[in-house]
Write an enzyme that holds these catalytic residues in place. Structure first.
Site, PDB file in Angstrom:
ATOM      1  N   HIS A 138     -44.167 -32.354  16.587  1.00 22.04           N
ATOM      2  CA  HIS A 138     -43.544 -32.052  15.071  1.00 22.04           C
ATOM      3  C   HIS A 138     -42.459 -31.186  15.203  1.00 22.04           C
ATOM      4  O   HIS A 138     -41.339 -31.571  14.388  1.00 22.04           O
ATOM      5  CB  HIS A 138     -44.659 -31.597  14.187  1.00 22.04           C
ATOM      6  N   HIS A 195     -49.716 -30.954  20.116  1.00 21.16           N
ATOM      7  CA  HIS A 195     -49.465 -31.792  18.718  1.00 21.16           C
ATOM      8  C   HIS A 195     -48.305 -31.385  17.791  1.00 21.16           C
ATOM      9  O   HIS A 195     -47.421 -32.068  17.522  1.00 21.16           O
ATOM     10  CB  HIS A 195     -50.699 -31.941  18.112  1.00 21.16           C
ATOM     11  N   GLU A 196     -48.490 -30.141  17.638  1.00 16.92           N
ATOM     12  CA  GLU A 196     -47.606 -29.208  16.980  1.00 16.92           C
ATOM     13  C   GLU A 196     -46.199 -29.286  17.440  1.00 16.92           C
ATOM     14  O   GLU A 196     -45.367 -29.104  16.541  1.00 16.92           O
ATOM     15  CB  GLU A 196     -48.232 -27.978  16.324  1.00 16.92           C
TER      16      GLU A 196
END
Length: 419
Positions: free
Chosen positions: A22, A18-19
């Site tokens: 980003h 997920h990170e």
């Protein structure tokens, strides 16, 4: 111990990907990423590489990518500040040292009069001879405070300097990578285990089970049940499950070209709600075609997305209550159960959680990625950004409410599993 390891690996993978979404799209947009963190709370481990510090934190409740300009991470040099400037051979400021004596070469001590560390990059003030001087500042200059260094962030490297589309993509990429991770996990399952075949072909027969006793063999194709033609595994499975302890007749075509009619009585298996379903001890046939594994990965990701979406719909309409939700404790206990069923079930569980994390983060709620995307949509429509302070307050309230919800859900989990 297996549960602990599985939980850490699953949680770590979901948060990491997920990170990572980003991080990658922030970098692609030219945004400076100050920190890439797995976990929240106190730092356990940290490693600096380039302009980013990579940290592992104590609490396993998420993670974050801290981008320059998203918060109050910039240092404002107010008039009257006493600083030490470390310059290079071109008289360009490489370090601005605050609140300590500088132990460097090429140091100039300055009382700040004015400074611009974002756009034009300069600092002006009075030197030790009380003479007004001005220095240009390097784009990679460091602010040094109490022994800690932090690179400055020129405005064109800050989050808010980028277009709405670039900022939205940097935020959307987190949930997107969770869906991508789920797709790859399902695809790996399909590659290793095989893709379930739609036709009613028996892949394997368990020993000493009703199917084996009745004479069913590996590779048999069930063509009729109780005289009614069938063409899918779902039809076969439904007839078996809905007839516990009732004899059913199966017409089968065998690999050698012969046919047979067999009678089998499904064993009754009782569920937690007291209802029973039939089971005869057969496994579905699997196809090891790599292309089908890719399609299977996409289909399962889509199906899981639809399923979780329907469950969220029931939560909104009141068919589910907050008591039905699970937090980290509930996920851990569920992982404990899944681990006992083997690797493929653990992988499937991880993929499901990844889809769930992606969907939850896309909900248009403050503090979540979906809430931030909603603000970007307003900005695109209005042609100008929302007031930063008001937006920040909305997100702060959202974070508080999410923390309260997490505490409530965790308490419910504790009561459910330990009391």
């Amino acid at each position: 111990m297996e549960t602990v390891i599985a939980f850490i690996l699953i949680f770590g993978s979901l948060v990491f990907f997920h990170e990572l979404g980003h991080f990658i799209f922030a970098k692609r947009a030219g945004i400076m990423v100050r920190e890439f963190a797995i976990g929240m709370g106190p730092k356990i481990f940290g490693m600096t590489k380039g302009e980013t510090i990579y940290t592992l934190r104590l609490l396993p409740i998420g993670g974050y990518v801290r981008m320059a300009g998203e918060d109050t991470d910039t240092v404002e040099l107010q008039p009257g500040y006493r600083v030490a400037l470390v310059t290079n051979e071109d008289n360009l400021v490489e370090k601005i040292v605050l609140n300590q004596k500088a132990q460097y070469q090429n140091v100039v001590f300055l009382e700040v009069e004015r400074a611009d560390l974002e756009r034009e990059l300069w600092i002006e003030g009075y030197d030790e001879e009380d003479k007004l001087v001005r220095f240009d500042v390097s784009r990679t200059a460091m602010i040094v405070e109490n022994g800690t260094e932090q690179i400055i962030a020129p405005y064109d490297r800050q989050f808010n300097s980028k277009s709405v589309g670039a900022r939205a993509m940097a935020i959307f990429a987190g949930p997107l990578f969770n869906f991508i991770l789920a797709f790859f996990i399902f695809m790996v399952i399909g590659l290793i285990q095989g893709v379930p075949v739609d036709e009613p072909i028996i892949g394997s027969v368990s020993e000493d089970k009703p199917a084996s006793v009745a004479g069913l063999q590996d590779g048999d194709i069930v063509t009729k049940i109780n005289g009614v033609a069938i063409s899918t595994w779902e039809e076969l499975s439904q007839q078996i499950q809905t007839n516990p302890e009732k004899a059913i007749t199966l017409d089968v075509a065998r690999e050698d070209g012969t046919t047979a009619t067999l009678e089998v009585t499904p064993t009754a298996v009782e569920q937690t709600d007291g209802t029973k379903y039939g089971q005869i001890g057969i496994m579905r046939s699997m196809d090891s075609n790599p292309l089908k594994a890719v399609v299977y990965g996409a289909e399962e990701t889509y199906n899981m997305t639809v399923l979780i979406g329907k469950m969220l719909g029931k939560l909104v309409t009141g068919q589910f209550s907050i008591d039905d939700l699970s937090g980290p404790v509930g996920i851990y206990k569920a992982t404990e159960t899944v681990v006992t069923f083997g690797l493929y079930n653990v992988l499937y569980w991880a993929a499901m959680l990844s889809v769930n994390l992606g969907i939850m983060n896309l909900l248009p709620l403050p503090a979540l990625d979906g809430g931030r995307l909603l603000f970007f949509a307003f900005e695109a429509v209005r042609g100008k950004p929302m007031d930063r302070q008001k937006e920040g307050m909305v997100h702060f309230v959202g974070i508080v409410l999410l923390m309260i919800l997490m505490v409530v859900v965790t308490w419910n989990d504790i009561q459910r599993f330990f009391f």
